[in-house]
Design an enzyme around this catalytic site. Structure first.
Site, PDB file in Angstrom:
ATOM      1  N   GLU A 160     -16.700 -89.971  46.364  1.00  0.00           N
ATOM      2  CA  GLU A 160     -16.099 -88.541  45.743  1.00  0.00           C
ATOM      3  C   GLU A 160     -14.601 -88.287  46.523  1.00  0.00           C
ATOM      4  O   GLU A 160     -14.975 -87.877  47.852  1.00  0.00           O
ATOM      5  CB  GLU A 160     -17.075 -87.333  45.800  1.00  0.00           C
ATOM      6  CG  GLU A 160     -18.284 -87.705  44.853  1.00  0.00           C
ATOM      7  CD  GLU A 160     -17.977 -88.017  43.432  1.00  0.00           C
ATOM      8  OE1 GLU A 160     -16.887 -87.674  42.904  1.00  0.00           O
ATOM      9  OE2 GLU A 160     -19.101 -88.495  42.726  1.00  0.00           O
ATOM     10  N   CYS A 191     -24.539 -80.999  43.856  1.00  0.00           N
ATOM     11  CA  CYS A 191     -23.739 -81.706  44.720  1.00  0.00           C
ATOM     12  C   CYS A 191     -22.213 -81.453  45.182  1.00  0.00           C
ATOM     13  O   CYS A 191     -21.726 -81.540  46.094  1.00  0.00           O
ATOM     14  CB  CYS A 191     -23.811 -83.323  44.083  1.00  0.00           C
ATOM     15  SG  CYS A 191     -25.554 -84.038  44.065  1.00  0.00           S
ATOM     16  N   HIS A 225     -21.986 -90.309  45.314  1.00  0.00           N
ATOM     17  CA  HIS A 225     -23.083 -90.276  44.514  1.00  0.00           C
ATOM     18  C   HIS A 225     -23.537 -91.680  44.248  1.00  0.00           C
ATOM     19  O   HIS A 225     -22.705 -92.868  44.112  1.00  0.00           O
ATOM     20  CB  HIS A 225     -22.354 -89.822  43.232  1.00  0.00           C
ATOM     21  CG  HIS A 225     -22.604 -88.461  42.846  1.00  0.00           C
ATOM     22  ND1 HIS A 225     -21.665 -87.625  42.494  1.00  0.00           N
ATOM     23  CD2 HIS A 225     -23.967 -87.821  42.818  1.00  0.00           C
ATOM     24  CE1 HIS A 225     -22.137 -86.333  42.444  1.00  0.00           C
ATOM     25  NE2 HIS A 225     -23.448 -86.340  42.420  1.00  0.00           N
TER      26      HIS A 225
HETATM   27  N1  PCA Z   1     -27.743 -84.848  42.248  1.00  0.00           N
HETATM   28  C1  PCA Z   1     -27.191 -83.576  41.835  1.00  0.00           C
HETATM   29  C2  PCA Z   1     -27.710 -82.564  42.624  1.00  0.00           C
HETATM   30  C3  PCA Z   1     -28.851 -83.288  43.446  1.00  0.00           C
HETATM   31  C4  PCA Z   1     -28.652 -84.709  43.387  1.00  0.00           C
HETATM   32  O1  PCA Z   1     -29.116 -85.673  43.886  1.00  0.00           O
HETATM   33  C5  PCA Z   1     -25.744 -83.521  41.518  1.00  0.00           C
HETATM   34  O2  PCA Z   1     -25.159 -84.387  41.177  1.00  0.00           O
HETATM   35  O3  PCA Z   1     -25.304 -82.413  41.302  1.00  0.00           O
END
Ligand code: PCA
Length: 212
Positions: A77, A140, A164
């Site tokens: 990200e 996140c 992610h």
């Molecule tokens: N993914 C979520 C919140 C916690 C996670 O592991 C997200 O992408 O916001």
């Protein structure tokens, strides 16, 4: 030796596990300079617990990991935005809609990790990876924005960012046609992201022949 704080989240949205925590745990077990911390999937507590751990551990690098069900790559990200806009409640039942992560803060922060160098290193190792320009508007993104705002204001020499990751193989049995990745691959991928961050102070560019 530089210290790395690696965070993963607790499970959310009816999943029995969260791959981000499964991976963070194993990476920390295998490296003496990495501490893994599990964050709650809750807008309020994710940041209070993250900040308390940064203060206690005083890391040089913070990498937060989260599950992005449905993606097929490790997504590095680049940007966090100052917006909470939840389509489902968090684990504490909170569902903020169109609120700021930090009032009176900038609209966005860029990750301070060498994002392109990480993507190149992952691809060179045969691990599917991509730059991402949105971490969403759920817990996140909230965590990434809060992290970068905190570091900018309190620890400008500490670098931070967010990755992610896809579902783990075992989660695939509950999600028809969703891409999955093996735990070993994800562990190797996060280790590569850490090593690349620790060895590259500046990022690569396409003019350097980078592949990203
Ligand atoms: N993914 C979520 C919140 C916690 C996670 O592991 C997200 O992408 O916001």
């Amino acid at each position: 030796m530089k210290k790395v704080l690696l965070t993963g989240f607790e499970p959310f949205n009816h999943e029995p596990i969260n791959p981000s925590w499964e991976v963070a745990k194993v990476v920390a077990e295998q490296s003496e300079n990495v501490v893994a911390v599990q964050l709650p999937c809750a807008f309020d507590r994710a940041l209070t617990e993250l900040f308390a751990n940064i203060e206690a551990i005083q890391p040089d690098v913070v990498i937060c990991i989260g599950q992005a069900g449905g993606v097929a790559n490790l997504q590095i990200e680049r940007v966090a935005i100052n917006l909470n806009d939840a389509t489902i409640p968090d684990n504490a039942g909170q569902q903020p809609i169109d609120t700021a992560v930090v009032p009176n803060a900038p609209n966005a922060y860029f990750a301070t990790l060498p994002c392109k160098a990480i993507v190149q290193a992952l691809k060179t190792a045969g691990i599917p990876a991509a730059l991402s320009l949105s971490a969403g508007s759920y817990v996140c993104n909230h965590t990434m924005f809060g992290l970068l705002d905190y570091l900018a204001k309190n620890a400008p020499n500490c670098r931070g960012g967010f990755i992610h990751i896809p579902f783990l193989l075992e989660q695939g049995v509950r999600h028809r046609n969703a891409p999955t990745m093996a735990l070993d691959t994800l562990v190797q991928g996060i280790q590569i992201a850490i090593q690349t961050t620790l060895t590259k102070e500046t990022d690569l560019h396409i003019a350097d022949g980078a592949i990203y």
